[in-house]
Write an enzyme that holds these catalytic residues in place. Sequence first.
Site, PDB file in Angstrom:
ATOM      1  N   ILE A 125      -7.341   0.023  -8.534  1.00 63.62           N
ATOM      2  CA  ILE A 125      -6.765   1.224  -7.970  1.00 63.62           C
ATOM      3  C   ILE A 125      -7.070   1.332  -6.468  1.00 63.62           C
ATOM      4  CG2 ILE A 125      -6.873   2.603 -10.078  1.00 63.62           C
ATOM      5  CD1 ILE A 125      -9.510   3.797  -9.131  1.00 63.62           C
ATOM      6  N   ASN A 174       0.863  -1.174   0.000  1.00 67.79           N
ATOM      7  CA  ASN A 174       0.000   0.000   0.000  1.00 67.79           C
ATOM      8  C   ASN A 174       0.902   1.227   0.000  1.00 67.79           C
ATOM      9  OD1 ASN A 174      -1.739   2.084   0.475  1.00 67.79           O
ATOM     10  ND2 ASN A 174      -2.444   1.360   2.468  1.00 67.79           N
ATOM     11  N   CYS A 223      -0.270   5.473   1.315  1.00 63.37           N
ATOM     12  CA  CYS A 223      -0.298   6.053   2.654  1.00 63.37           C
ATOM     13  C   CYS A 223       0.765   7.152   2.769  1.00 63.37           C
ATOM     14  CB  CYS A 223      -0.110   4.961   3.688  1.00 63.37           C
ATOM     15  SG  CYS A 223       1.205   3.844   3.287  1.00 63.37           S
TER      16      CYS A 223
HETATM   17  C1  LIG Z   1     -12.982   1.508   4.662  1.00 64.15           C
HETATM   18  C2  LIG Z   1     -11.864   1.246   3.707  1.00 64.15           C
HETATM   19  C3  LIG Z   1     -10.592   0.955   4.203  1.00 64.15           C
HETATM   20  C4  LIG Z   1      -9.533   0.716   3.337  1.00 64.15           C
HETATM   21  N1  LIG Z   1      -8.305   0.404   3.852  1.00 64.15           N
HETATM   22  C5  LIG Z   1      -7.277   0.113   3.013  1.00 64.15           C
HETATM   23  C6  LIG Z   1      -6.011  -0.295   3.525  1.00 64.15           C
HETATM   24  O1  LIG Z   1      -5.815  -0.437   4.735  1.00 64.15           O
HETATM   25  N2  LIG Z   1      -5.008  -0.553   2.647  1.00 64.15           N
HETATM   26  C7  LIG Z   1      -5.191  -0.461   1.294  1.00 64.15           C
HETATM   27  O2  LIG Z   1      -4.250  -0.737   0.539  1.00 64.15           O
HETATM   28  N3  LIG Z   1      -6.388  -0.098   0.777  1.00 64.15           N
HETATM   29  C8  LIG Z   1      -7.433   0.183   1.599  1.00 64.15           C
HETATM   30  N4  LIG Z   1      -8.662   0.535   1.064  1.00 64.15           N
HETATM   31  C9  LIG Z   1      -8.826   0.635  -0.393  1.00 64.15           C
HETATM   32  C10 LIG Z   1      -9.442  -0.633  -0.981  1.00 64.15           C
HETATM   33  O3  LIG Z   1      -8.606  -1.744  -0.765  1.00 64.15           O
HETATM   34  C11 LIG Z   1      -9.711  -0.483  -2.486  1.00 64.15           C
HETATM   35  O4  LIG Z   1      -8.513  -0.264  -3.177  1.00 64.15           O
HETATM   36  C12 LIG Z   1     -10.660   0.651  -2.823  1.00 64.15           C
HETATM   37  O5  LIG Z   1     -11.648   0.767  -1.835  1.00 64.15           O
HETATM   38  C13 LIG Z   1     -11.334   0.506  -4.189  1.00 64.15           C
HETATM   39  O6  LIG Z   1     -12.168  -0.620  -4.254  1.00 64.15           O
HETATM   40  P1  LIG Z   1     -13.770  -0.563  -3.998  1.00 64.15           P
HETATM   41  O7  LIG Z   1     -14.304   0.566  -4.801  1.00 64.15           O
HETATM   42  O8  LIG Z   1     -14.274  -1.901  -4.437  1.00 64.15           O
HETATM   43  O9  LIG Z   1     -13.947  -0.346  -2.537  1.00 64.15           O
HETATM   44  C14 LIG Z   1      -9.742   0.776   1.929  1.00 64.15           C
HETATM   45  C15 LIG Z   1     -11.016   1.065   1.447  1.00 64.15           C
HETATM   46  C16 LIG Z   1     -12.085   1.289   2.302  1.00 64.15           C
HETATM   47  C17 LIG Z   1     -13.431   1.582   1.736  1.00 64.15           C
END
Ligand SMILES: Cc1cc2nc3c(=O)[nH]c(=O)nc-3n(C[C@H](O)[C@H](O)[C@H](O)COP(=O)(O)O)c2cc1C
Lengths: 262, 306
Positions: B194, B130, B133
């Site tokens: 993404i 990731n 961050c």
């Molecule tokens: C509540 C929440 C927490 C997330 N925490 C992380 C994380 O800790 N590390 C990470 O790489 N991505 C994190 N993401 C991003 C997701 O892994 C993903 O890349 C992003 O939400 C797009 O996919 P989606 O539209 O299906 O949710 C988080 C997303 C959400 C909604």
Amino acid sequence: MITQKLYTILRNEKIAPLYYCLAVKAPQLAKKALSGQFVSLLVNEKNLLLRRPFGVFDCDKDVFRLVYKVVGRGTAALTKLAKGDDVDILGLLGNGFAVKRARRHLIVGGGVGISPLFYLAKKIGAPPDTRVFLGGRSKGDLICEKDFKALGCVVAVATEDGTKGKKGLVTGLLDADLRKHGGDGVVVYACGPKGMLKAVAGIAAEYGAACQVSLEEYMACGIGTCMGCVIKIRNEKAEAGFEYRRVCKEGPVFSAEEIIWD
Amino acid sequence: MAQTPNLKVTIGTLTLPNPVLVCSGTYGFGEEFADIIDITKLGGIITKSITLRPKKGNPPQRIVETPSGMLNAIGLQNPGIDGFIKDKLPFLKKLKIPVIVNIAGDTPDEYAELARRVESLGVAAALELNISCPNVKKGGIAFGIDPHVTFEVVSGVRKATRLPVVTKLSPNVTDIVFLAKVAIDAGSDALSLINTLLGMSIDIQKMRPHIANITGGLSGPAIRPVAVRMIWQVARTYDIPIIGMGGVEDAASAVELLLAGASAVSVGTANFYNPRAPLEIVDGIRKYLVEKRIEDVNELRKSLKV
Ligand SMILES: Cc1cc2nc3c(=O)[nH]c(=O)nc-3n(C[C@H](O)[C@H](O)[C@H](O)COP(=O)(O)O)c2cc1C
Ligand SMILES: Cc1cc2nc3c(=O)[nH]c(=O)nc-3n(C[C@H](O)[C@H](O)[C@H](O)COP(=O)(O)OP(=O)(O)OC[C@H]3O[C@@H](n4cnc5c(N)ncnc54)[C@H](O)[C@@H]3O)c2cc1C
Ligand code: FES
């Protein structure tokens, strides 16, 4: 056990201006529900994604009930559901109230926080020294008053605009009761807006009464994976003396003294 | 015509039983959803970002719903690698599906150290980095939008581990293809595309941002077209396996990302409103392939007509 399932609606009726009671046929939920737990509903409304969380109002054999207030698009959409429709419910979520033996049980509810306390009162069984204090902005917010009375509870009410009961806040009723009867051997259970809960926690602490509060936070998953719904919980060992804990998983009921109110 | 098309896919040296994963940060470490659905039917799980030390996370309110999506600013709250080993590892070790462990560091060195430590646990089938961050050394600007730091992070991890390395790119950049090249040059075996898009939403009654952190990451169907576009741009330029994510909520949206060039997809926000979504997607992809008389899901990423 948490299940995601479609349930058939038995009734969805207005119980007060802006307040509705939704009843579904859901034996699994009705048998297992603990007072203070909640479920989350999928709302079929354009562009709305997240489930909406609602506390357990009442269970009776196969029937599971919740009470909701119309506050936005999701809850407005819920009012359109009719008998025979299906609704997708995820539950049961969170931990309920811990009902312990006590000299007196004091139940304090504010507005939409009133309904999750009804099943609690039912479980406590309305022994003579149980008191229910209900508050709201106006008399229309004092929902479920007659349900509590039907259980045999002694109910006192307060409204901010004075349209019913004592004019003022429900916390005034609690304070007066504790001043008169003392806090020893008393358990206070509360659900309502954060400001009210904070005040209730303060009053309970002042009189030495135990206090459990049921909190609300904005939620996404409702099951503990997104870390979205946290509140500050005291932890001497943690950095800065607190940690964030999940309302949906470790709560929604917390012991009041654990909480750091901002 | 085969009635059971092949769903197996490979991401570098990693083979997934089917192309449907679940996104980091939306699935915790798998336990909670295991109560609700049969998670052994997933293609694999990507765990919540873990860091070297436990992270408290951001103050609430952390999330808010937005049209067809949501904003989050969790602040990477996680138990840290030691808490992960103590509390999460036993469950993950018993899981019979691939576990991709997502790591996040405050510095490039931390990523490498995490990679080493995670590899030694023997639970990870791959690592996902990731890099969206904040980079503590560079004043909190995300690693993933700076090509030099991206190179440093990925190459550091590459040297530290033999596990397949999946770099999760931030979409908050002007030229995603360039960042993809940097990650590939640094030794990344695959890319995740993404992460969330930086967004903001305001409570007009309180005249305040909904989220205490002010800005948050946008996810859900709202970002799907951005994901599709970025996957397509990278896939047409580089021959690298891509895990597609961003608004996948049903088989149709999953197939869309596969057609754009992804080898697998990952379901994030949709888990919140429909815990059954990933399993419905596995079935739905199978149905789609049968209908289209396609024998192998791997053909989809080469099937887009433009
Ligand atoms: C509540 C929440 C927490 C997330 N925490 C992380 C994380 O800790 N590390 C990470 O790489 N991505 C994190 N993401 C991003 C997701 O892994 C993903 O890349 C992003 O939400 C797009 O996919 P989606 O539209 O299906 O949710 C988080 C997303 C959400 C909604
Ligand atoms: C554990 C829990 C139990 C709940 N129990 C009940 C209940 O028994 N009856 C009831 O009527 N309501 C209950 N709520 C609140 C209820 O979930 C929200 O009112 C509802 O989700 C609003 O949906 P909406 O689409 O109508 O409003 P939106 O348009 O989403 O929002 C309208 C307003 O409600 C606020 N809101 C939205 N979601 C929440 C939330 N999760 N918590 C607090 N405020 C929110 C928003 O900030 C906004 O001001 C509970 C909430 C939680 C977290
Ligand atoms: S709502 Fe997701 S952790 Fe509580």
